[in-house]
Write an enzyme that holds these catalytic residues in place. Structure first.
Site, PDB file in Angstrom:
ATOM      1  CE  LYS A  17       6.223  -1.771  11.801  1.00  0.00           C
ATOM      2  NZ  LYS A  17       5.820  -2.893  10.954  1.00  0.00           N
ATOM      3  CD  GLN A  18       2.935   1.657   9.866  1.00  0.00           C
ATOM      4  OE1 GLN A  18       3.384   0.567  10.176  1.00  0.00           O
ATOM      5  NE2 GLN A  18       2.787   2.055   8.618  1.00  0.00           N
ATOM      6  CD  GLU A  74       2.429  -4.030   9.685  1.00  0.00           C
ATOM      7  OE1 GLU A  74       3.622  -4.175   9.980  1.00  0.00           O
ATOM      8  OE2 GLU A  74       1.990  -4.162   8.526  1.00  0.00           O
ATOM      9  CD1 TRP A 104       0.718  -0.363   3.108  1.00  0.00           C
ATOM     10  CD2 TRP A 104      -0.663   1.340   3.474  1.00  0.00           C
ATOM     11  NE1 TRP A 104       1.028   0.172   4.337  1.00  0.00           N
ATOM     12  CE2 TRP A 104       0.191   1.221   4.597  1.00  0.00           C
ATOM     13  CE3 TRP A 104      -1.618   2.365   3.488  1.00  0.00           C
ATOM     14  CZ2 TRP A 104       0.136   2.080   5.703  1.00  0.00           C
ATOM     15  CZ3 TRP A 104      -1.669   3.204   4.601  1.00  0.00           C
ATOM     16  CH2 TRP A 104      -0.810   3.070   5.686  1.00  0.00           C
ATOM     17  CG  ASP A 105       4.783   0.742   1.628  1.00  0.00           C
ATOM     18  OD1 ASP A 105       3.826   0.071   2.044  1.00  0.00           O
ATOM     19  OD2 ASP A 105       5.917   0.677   2.120  1.00  0.00           O
TER      20      ASP A 105
HETATM   21  C1  BGC Z   1       4.776  -1.278   7.669  1.00  0.00           C
HETATM   22  C2  BGC Z   1       3.744  -1.365   6.561  1.00  0.00           C
HETATM   23  C3  BGC Z   1       4.445  -1.244   5.243  1.00  0.00           C
HETATM   24  C4  BGC Z   1       5.576  -2.259   5.117  1.00  0.00           C
HETATM   25  C5  BGC Z   1       6.400  -2.054   3.861  1.00  0.00           C
HETATM   26  C6  BGC Z   1       5.844  -2.347   7.450  1.00  0.00           C
HETATM   27  O1  BGC Z   1       6.823  -2.238   8.427  1.00  0.00           O
HETATM   28  O2  BGC Z   1       4.184  -1.472   8.923  1.00  0.00           O
HETATM   29  O3  BGC Z   1       2.801  -0.347   6.705  1.00  0.00           O
HETATM   30  O4  BGC Z   1       3.542  -1.429   4.219  1.00  0.00           O
HETATM   31  O5  BGC Z   1       6.454  -2.112   6.207  1.00  0.00           O
HETATM   32  O6  BGC Z   1       6.995  -0.796   3.851  1.00  0.00           O
END
Ligand code: BGC
Length: 768
Positions: free
Chosen positions: A600-601, A487, A357-358
């Site tokens: 995490k984000q 996550e 999804w990035d």
């Molecule tokens: C992130 C995801 C991301 C993936 C690839 C993961 O660490 O939590 O949101 O899509 O990395 O960049």
């Protein structure tokens, strides 16, 4: 955090060899041209810690899924872009000793990634265990203009002896992917051939029948004079080599110019692969190193002219943003619409070179604003082309209609197999819908909706319709059992972001439907009947829009990340965690992470960032003040979104701190994981931290909106975008802001809340 990389505005420099960081350097010093790339490995043998990696975009392997406990709905395989033939190989032997930087004395060492010109060079003074000292100089690049060509110039100068130097120039296809699930080798040999000064190896993948031919040709000079030493050929499985020996005097410089062409069955017929490779190779060889290098420099000059961000007064920030832009263009140039932007590009194996999804959430804005709009459009069409597979994916999970795009994909099929991500991170569907809105809003290209966008929106909406359920208890629709962007929590109920983006998708789909209806009623009817869109579906969407449940804390006036978030122990903020426990994902058990409040984000904040136009500043502030202090930014995608919102809220120090964290994430290895590869997709987020964050850029009602400020660490900054077909330069100085419209049309600009019509070739100067 590490700081062994020297700060320089245009170059990435490692002075002195840091073997303990070699894998990090290999990631950072990677080269690519959108079509293929390789890590910053040494040309000669190296017995220390290293991940040898050479990758060709789209050449992948479906590696059979490996899990402890199989769950219905898991994909059968994880697609991996394959480590392929190592073409830089040079083995150097002096007096019976093989040059290995891990076994001798390094007297001086420097490697430089020249971002302005697009090449990597290295200078080493090395002493063999027996005392022979040599100077090694190498420069290599993957051609931006001939995507299938790689070039290497490798020189060796004896410094304290005269004697024989043996060189073996080779191609080695006997490589593995470190992350292979069953330690399987993925390549089989098809054919190989070697003769004096040239040779090739053709391999094919054990599954999917990808063929790859790597052909090499080289010439040799001594003190700049071309020479023709007699060369001996040798071969092993998937390997060919050319060996020659030369008696050199002290201070003589022996140079090998090695050219390679790599052709794949993605672009050529299998039966023509070898001929094509030699044809391309011979052309490159005829042009020669200097001419190819000149073309490389010119191509990069053109790229920088349209996409550079110039920061005066802060070389650390400057190097950071250029490194990010450089890596983005090394990864994806938009020329091949079948490719996408893997989170690690060509810099490592993690994430398998596949699409996340990035791309939609982070990368589209960069490509949309710095390139021709067709490139961003191609990225959207990539998902349109995968719609059928996304529908199949939804059926596989038991949905009777709609499309669920995969979290991770190479060809449209899901290939991620951790249940909490594969089945639960369904918010990704929202990002794909949002990218359509973003593209149309920025470019004004509404034709996209009719041709492709509406169909995707309808199928995603249908998925949401079936994924929500009505809770009698709450008297509202809920979405249960999800993982949000954060996550570090799994299987939660009513992740605010997921609920919000689901409803937003439904709203936007209806909005697009209204637009299409008013634009051309006949055509609209055709579309509706093609998609078999029923009134009852539309009514259900409206009902969900009106009755969705959103977790909310009325005491703090914030949206709750999920139903149970406030039950967590919120007493220790992220800044008070012990430094030696960070990053948490490398020190804490997963169980401890899941129970913790650490994020995490961006999650709620991801939603407020996407839908900023729908929320007032106070709402954003309250949520930011609550969530950011709990955020550990252990996803590369995190600091940029927070930096943008901090800019919006006037938290300038925070915005700058997080800017550096995103811009220098790999250069300083903030998350202690750059050894796996660079974080390519978040690099587009770095660009956004400046353009959307510091410069406050947005597009509203076809108007380019800017609210720039200058971080106090900088003297000025400027960047270029393409807005409505017009190249526009934005320069932010201490005392004024200058906007130059270099295009042929006028554009509407709103600067510091005042509207202007900026004619072609004119400048707007506003003093602050
Ligand atoms: C992130 C995801 C991301 C993936 C690839 C993961 O660490 O939590 O949101 O899509 O990395 O960049």
């Amino acid at each position: 955090m590490k700081d062994y990389i020297k700060i320089h505005p245009w170059k990435v420099i490692e002075n002195n060899f840091h073997p303990e960081f070699n894998r990090i350097s290999e990631s950072i010093f990677s080269l690519g041209n959108g079509h293929m790339g390789l890590r910053g490995n040494f040309e000669e043998k190296y017995s220390g810690d290293s991940l040898q990696g050479t990758y060709v975009g789209g050449v992948y392997y479906p590696d059979k899924t490996r899990v402890g406990w199989w769950k219905n709905g898991y994909p059968e395989y994880f697609a991996k872009v394959l480590n392929s033939t190592n073409w830089i190989g040079m083995c150097v032997e002096v007096d019976g000793e093989i040059l290995d930087l891990n076994k001798g004395t390094i007297h001086s060492f420097q490697r430089i990634l020249d971002m302005k010109e697009g090449h990597l060079s290295r200078t080493v003074i090395f002493e063999f265990p027996k005392g022979n000292k040599v100077l090694i100089e190498s420069t290599r690049f993957v051609s931006m203009i001939y995507p299938e060509v790689g070039v290497l110039k490798y020189s060796i100068t004896p410094l304290n002896f005269s004697g024989d130097i043996k060189i073996i120039s080779y191609l080695d296809g006997d490589v593995i992917n470190e992350d292979s699930n069953y330690e399987e080798k993925f390549w089989e040999e098809v054919d190989k051939e070697s003769s004096s000064y040239e040779g090739h190896v053709t391999l094919k993948t054990k599954k999917l029948n990808f063929h790859l031919c790597t052909a090499m040709k080289y010439d040799v000079s001594l003190n700049k004079e071309k020479i023709y030493p007699s060369a001996k050929c040798s071969e092993k499985e998937k390997y060919i080599a050319n060996e020659f020996s030369l008696s050199c005097n002290k201070n003589d410089t022996l140079t090998i110019y090695k050219y390679v062409a790599i052709t794949s069955s993605r672009n050529h017929l299998i039966e023509n692969l070898k001929d094509k490779a030699y044809r391309i190779l011979n052309k490159a060889f005829e042009e020669g190193f200097d001419e190819l290098l000149l073309k490389q420099i010119n191509t990069w000059e053109n790229i920088w002219a349209k996409s550079d961000i110039v920061i005066e007064g802060d070389d650390s920030s400057q190097q950071g943003i250029r490194f990010n832009i450089f890596q983005l263009y090394q990864t994806y140039t938009g020329e091949d619409h079948r490719l996408n932007i893997g989170p690690k590009g060509f810099t490592g194996e993690k994430y398998g070179g596949v699409t996340y999804w990035d791309t939609e959430a982070y990368c589209i804005p960069f490509y949309m604003s710095t390139c021709d709009k067709e490139i961003a459009k191609n990225l959207l069409i990539y998902r349109y082309d995968h719609l059928r597979k996304a529908k199949e994916n939804a059926r596989k999970l038991g949905f009777t209609k709609g499309a669920l795009y995969p979290m991770v994909t190479m060809n449209g099929e899901e290939c991620h197999n951790e249940w909490e991500i594969t089945f639960e991170e369904i918010h990704r569907n929202g990002a794909i819908a949002y990218a359509i809105y973003n593209y149309v809003n920025y470019t004004g290209d509404k034709s996209y909706l009719e041709e492709y966008g509406f169909e995707v929106l309808v199928e995603i909406s249908r998925f949401w319709e079936e994924r929500v359920n009505f809770s009698q208890d709450k008297n509202a629709y809920v979405i249960l059992g999800v993982t949000g962007p954060n996550e570090y929590e799994n299987n939660v109920n009513n992740n605010w972001y997921t609920n919000r983006i689901a409803v937003w998708t439904l709203q936007y789909t209806l909005e697009v439907m209204d637009y299409l209806k008013t634009k051309d009623y006949n055509n609209y009817n055709k579309l509706i009947s093609l998609l078999n869109l029923q009134d009852k579906e539309i009514n259900k969407w409206k009902d969900i829009i009106n009755h969705m449940y959103y977790p909310f804390d009325s005491k703090r006036n914030i949206f709750l990340q999920q139903d149970g978030f406030l039950d967590k122990n919120l007493s220790i903020l992220a800044k008070d965690l012990c430094l030696n426990e960070l990053p948490l994902n490398q020190h804490w058990s997963w169980d401890r992470i899941l129970r913790s409040p650490y994020i995490k984000q961006a999650d709620v904040l991801q939603g407020l960032y996407f839908l900023e136009h729908e929320y007032d500043l106070e709402t954003i502030r309250k949520n930011f003040d609550f969530y950011e202090p709990l955020t550990v930014h252990e996803s590369s995608l995190s600091p940029c979104v927070h930096s943008i919102l901090a800019s919006r809220l006037g938290y300038k120090d925070k915005a700058y701190e997080l800017y550096l964290r995103t811009a220098r994430l790999d250069l300083n290895d903030y998350n202690n994981d750059a050894r796996d590869g660079c974080h390519i997709t978040s690099m587009a987020g770095t660009w956004m931290s400046i353009v959307y964050g510091f410069a406050g850029m947005a597009v509203k009602n076809h108007t380019l909106v800017l609210n720039p400020y200058l971080p106090k660490q900088w003297e000025s900054y400027s960047f270029n975008i393409i807005f409505r077909e017009c190249p526009v330069k934005i320069q932010v100085n201490l005392g004024d802001v200058v906007i130059t419209n270099k295009g042929i049309n006028h554009i509407k600009v709103k600067l510091f809340n005042k509207e202007y019509l900026l004619p072609s070739e004119e400048k707007l100067v506003v003093t602050k």
